[in-house]
Design a protein around this motif. Structure first.
Motif, short mmCIF file in Angstrom:
data_model
loop_
_atom_site.label_atom_id
_atom_site.label_comp_id
_atom_site.label_asym_id
_atom_site.label_seq_id
_atom_site.Cartn_x
_atom_site.Cartn_y
_atom_site.Cartn_z
N VAL A 228 71.57 -68.04 32.58
CA VAL A 228 71.57 -66.98 31.58
C VAL A 228 72.89 -66.24 31.68
O VAL A 228 73.31 -65.83 32.78
CB VAL A 228 70.40 -66.01 31.79
N ILE A 229 73.57 -66.07 30.53
CA ILE A 229 74.87 -65.39 30.50
C ILE A 229 74.74 -64.13 29.65
O ILE A 229 74.41 -64.20 28.47
CB ILE A 229 75.96 -66.30 29.95
N ILE A 230 75.02 -62.98 30.26
CA ILE A 230 74.97 -61.70 29.56
C ILE A 230 76.38 -61.14 29.47
O ILE A 230 77.09 -61.06 30.47
CB ILE A 230 74.06 -60.70 30.30
N GLY A 231 76.77 -60.75 28.26
CA GLY A 231 78.09 -60.17 28.06
C GLY A 231 78.74 -60.68 26.79
O GLY A 231 78.30 -61.68 26.22
N GLU A 232 79.75 -59.94 26.36
CA GLU A 232 80.52 -60.33 25.19
C GLU A 232 81.99 -60.41 25.56
O GLU A 232 82.41 -59.90 26.59
CB GLU A 232 80.33 -59.31 24.05
N GLY A 233 82.78 -61.06 24.71
CA GLY A 233 84.20 -61.14 24.97
C GLY A 233 84.86 -62.21 24.14
O GLY A 233 84.20 -63.01 23.46
N GLU A 234 86.18 -62.23 24.20
CA GLU A 234 86.97 -63.11 23.35
C GLU A 234 86.79 -64.60 23.68
O GLU A 234 87.08 -65.46 22.87
CB GLU A 234 88.45 -62.75 23.44
N ALA A 235 86.28 -64.89 24.88
CA ALA A 235 86.12 -66.29 25.29
C ALA A 235 84.74 -66.86 24.94
O ALA A 235 84.47 -68.02 25.26
CB ALA A 235 86.36 -66.41 26.80
N ARG A 236 83.88 -66.09 24.27
CA ARG A 236 82.50 -66.54 24.08
C ARG A 236 82.42 -67.87 23.31
O ARG A 236 81.69 -68.78 23.72
CB ARG A 236 81.69 -65.48 23.35
N LYS A 237 83.16 -68.01 22.22
CA LYS A 237 83.06 -69.24 21.42
C LYS A 237 83.48 -70.46 22.23
O LYS A 237 82.83 -71.51 22.15
CB LYS A 237 83.91 -69.11 20.16
N ASN A 238 84.55 -70.33 22.98
CA ASN A 238 84.99 -71.47 23.80
C ASN A 238 83.95 -71.81 24.87
O ASN A 238 83.71 -72.99 25.15
CB ASN A 238 86.32 -71.14 24.47
N LEU A 250 73.07 -64.43 25.93
CA LEU A 250 72.29 -63.30 25.41
C LEU A 250 73.15 -62.19 24.83
O LEU A 250 72.62 -61.24 24.26
CB LEU A 250 71.41 -62.73 26.54
N GLY A 251 74.47 -62.31 24.96
CA GLY A 251 75.35 -61.29 24.39
C GLY A 251 75.19 -59.95 25.08
O GLY A 251 74.85 -59.86 26.27
N TRP A 252 75.41 -58.88 24.31
CA TRP A 252 75.29 -57.53 24.85
C TRP A 252 73.84 -57.20 25.14
O TRP A 252 72.95 -57.54 24.36
CB TRP A 252 75.86 -56.52 23.86
N GLN A 253 73.61 -56.51 26.26
CA GLN A 253 72.28 -56.03 26.62
C GLN A 253 72.38 -54.59 27.11
O GLN A 253 73.41 -54.17 27.65
CB GLN A 253 71.67 -56.90 27.72
N SER A 254 71.33 -53.83 26.93
CA SER A 254 71.30 -52.46 27.42
C SER A 254 71.33 -52.45 28.95
O SER A 254 71.04 -53.47 29.60
CB SER A 254 70.04 -51.75 26.94
N ASP A 255 71.66 -51.30 29.53
CA ASP A 255 71.71 -51.20 31.00
C ASP A 255 70.37 -51.55 31.61
O ASP A 255 70.30 -52.25 32.63
CB ASP A 255 72.13 -49.78 31.41
N GLN A 256 69.28 -51.06 31.00
CA GLN A 256 67.95 -51.33 31.54
C GLN A 256 67.62 -52.81 31.47
O GLN A 256 67.06 -53.39 32.41
CB GLN A 256 66.90 -50.52 30.77
N SER A 257 68.00 -53.45 30.36
CA SER A 257 67.75 -54.87 30.21
C SER A 257 68.55 -55.67 31.23
O SER A 257 68.03 -56.63 31.83
CB SER A 257 68.12 -55.32 28.79
N LYS A 258 69.80 -55.29 31.46
CA LYS A 258 70.62 -56.00 32.45
C LYS A 258 70.01 -55.91 33.85
O LYS A 258 70.01 -56.89 34.60
CB LYS A 258 72.05 -55.42 32.44
N LEU A 259 69.49 -54.73 34.18
CA LEU A 259 68.87 -54.57 35.50
C LEU A 259 67.64 -55.46 35.64
O LEU A 259 67.39 -56.04 36.71
CB LEU A 259 68.50 -53.11 35.73
N GLU A 260 66.87 -55.58 34.57
CA GLU A 260 65.68 -56.43 34.62
C GLU A 260 66.06 -57.91 34.79
O GLU A 260 65.40 -58.65 35.52
CB GLU A 260 64.83 -56.24 33.37
N TYR A 261 67.13 -58.32 34.11
CA TYR A 261 67.58 -59.71 34.28
C TYR A 261 68.09 -59.94 35.71
O TYR A 261 67.89 -61.02 36.29
CB TYR A 261 68.66 -60.05 33.26
N LEU A 262 68.75 -58.92 36.29
CA LEU A 262 69.18 -59.04 37.68
C LEU A 262 67.98 -59.16 38.61
O LEU A 262 67.96 -60.01 39.51
CB LEU A 262 70.02 -57.81 38.07
N ARG A 263 66.99 -58.34 38.40
CA ARG A 263 65.81 -58.32 39.28
C ARG A 263 65.04 -59.64 39.23
O ARG A 263 64.37 -60.01 40.20
CB ARG A 263 64.89 -57.15 38.91
N ASN A 264 65.12 -60.32 38.10
CA ASN A 264 64.35 -61.54 37.93
C ASN A 264 65.16 -62.82 38.11
O ASN A 264 64.64 -63.93 37.96
CB ASN A 264 63.69 -61.55 36.55
#
Length: 366
Positions: A228-238, A250-264
């Motif tokens: 699972v990849i969370i984040g945005e940036g100029e390299a996404r298409k490549n 998954l693109g941009w995620q809220s801080d709470q969502s990012k923490l949940e992905y980390l925990r799991n």
């Protein structure tokens, strides 16, 4: 005591901006001087007095990209007036450390890194610009002049703080200044560790070329493992072109969502070189091992074989081997021990270290 804070430009929110926000919490009456400011950060800095440079007019009115204002930034930061201040703390990796203060003013420079595109990443930065040769010649001349300014202005702070031993060494190499290490603040208190996981590996990062997320994608492609990849940036298409069926963006995620992905997560993959890297600490706070490229700040935040594993070569093959090794020894990692290790990088520890240094400098002054 009259105190001010300085930050290069507040236009995005990342690790450096978290440091400035924490400093602003410590010193709520201090104005924040910054070359540029974006209103999207109002939710974080709404109650702070923000003082911007004249470059803000061009940035806000005409939406001129930050990089196009580069030639005028050194002059703009020198024009900030700090007359009458007892103490100024700059949080910087480019221009904020070059402010001019009065002789009796203490200037503490918290350096996230000597400016990479002027020093160790200079050739890579120039080569990556998709510009004709004549334009690159102009850029090289501009960066040459800025490098001279950067070296000269490095003598202005009273004391340097570095966000890692890795950065401390680079400060000494390029600026010939000693620095004291103060690790950046991580909100470990907000992260509840978890023993179980949902079976996926995780990358949480800005999607830029130098982050080397391609290594993580290719390794998980080869091993047919979920990533699972969370984040945005100029390299996404490549990066999406490289991804196989087990890779999910998954693109941009809220801080709470990012923490949940980390925990799991099963483990965090950290395939690039960073000066420090807050995300690996957050992952460890959640009780999750980190598989990291064994250079830079990761060497200081991750304990090899205890809270994670290193791969030693900057290649996909080396990362693939490390993931295979992790799978064979996964049950040996203790989620409680991993989480406890992360507490040494807490926000409270950062505040204590900063206040100790501030008091020491004021005592020396008096």
């Amino acid at each position: 005591m009259k105190l001010a804070l300085v930050h290069d430009f507040l236009v995005n929110f990342g690790g450096a901006e978290k440091v400035t926000l924490t400093l602003a919490e410590m010193f709520p009456d201090a104005p924040i001087y910054t070359l540029l400011y974006h209103h999207k950060l109002d939710r974080l800095f709404a109650n702070k007095k923000i003082i911007v440079s004249p470059l803000q007019f061009w940035f806000k009115t005409f939406r001129i990209p930050v990089r196009f204002l580069l030639p005028w930034m050194a002059g703009a930061v020198e024009n900030f007036n700090f007359s009458g201040y007892d103490l100024v703390i700059s949080s910087n990796n480019s221009f904020a450390g070059g402010i001019i203060t009065e002789p009796e003013t203490i200037h503490i420079s918290y350096c996230h890194s000597p400016t990479r595109y002027l020093w160790d990443a200079y050739h890579t930065y120039v080569d990556e610009q998709r510009l004709p040769g004549w334009a690159k010649t102009i850029i090289k001349k501009l960066l040459h002049n800025l490098r001279i300014w950067d070296k000269l202005s490095a003598g202005r702070p009273s004391i340097y703080l570095a966000n890692s031993t890795h950065v401390k060494k680079r400060i000494h190499k390029y600026y010939r200044r000693d620095a004291q290490v103060v690790y950046p603040p991580v909100d470990t208190h907000k992260i509840i560790p978890k023993k179980s996981n949902a079976g996926y590996f995780l990358v949480l990062s800005r999607l830029s070329g130098y982050k080397r997320i391609d290594r993580a994608i290719l390794a998980c492609n080869a091993l047919k493992l979920p990533l699972v990849i969370i984040g945005e940036g100029e390299a996404r298409k490549n990066l999406e072109r490289l991804a196989g069926p087990t890779i999910e963006f998954l693109g941009w995620q809220s801080d709470q969502s990012k923490l949940e992905y980390l925990r799991n997560a099963r483990a965090l993959l950290f395939p690039g070189e960073e000066d420090f890297g807050i995300v690996p600490v957050e992952a460890q706070a959640a009780g999750k091992p980190v598989i990291a490229y064994g250079v830079g700040g990761a060497r200081e935040s991750v304990m090899d074989g205890v809270t994670g594993l290193f791969f030693d070569e900057p290649t996909t093959e080396s990362l693939t081997i490390a993931i295979r090794r992790f799978i064979t020894m996964e049950k040996k990692f203790d989620w409680r021990e991993i989480s406890q290790h992360a507490q040494k990088f807490s926000r409270e520890k950062f505040k204590q270290d900063i206040m100790t240094i501030v008091n020491q400098q004021l005592k020396i002054k008096n």
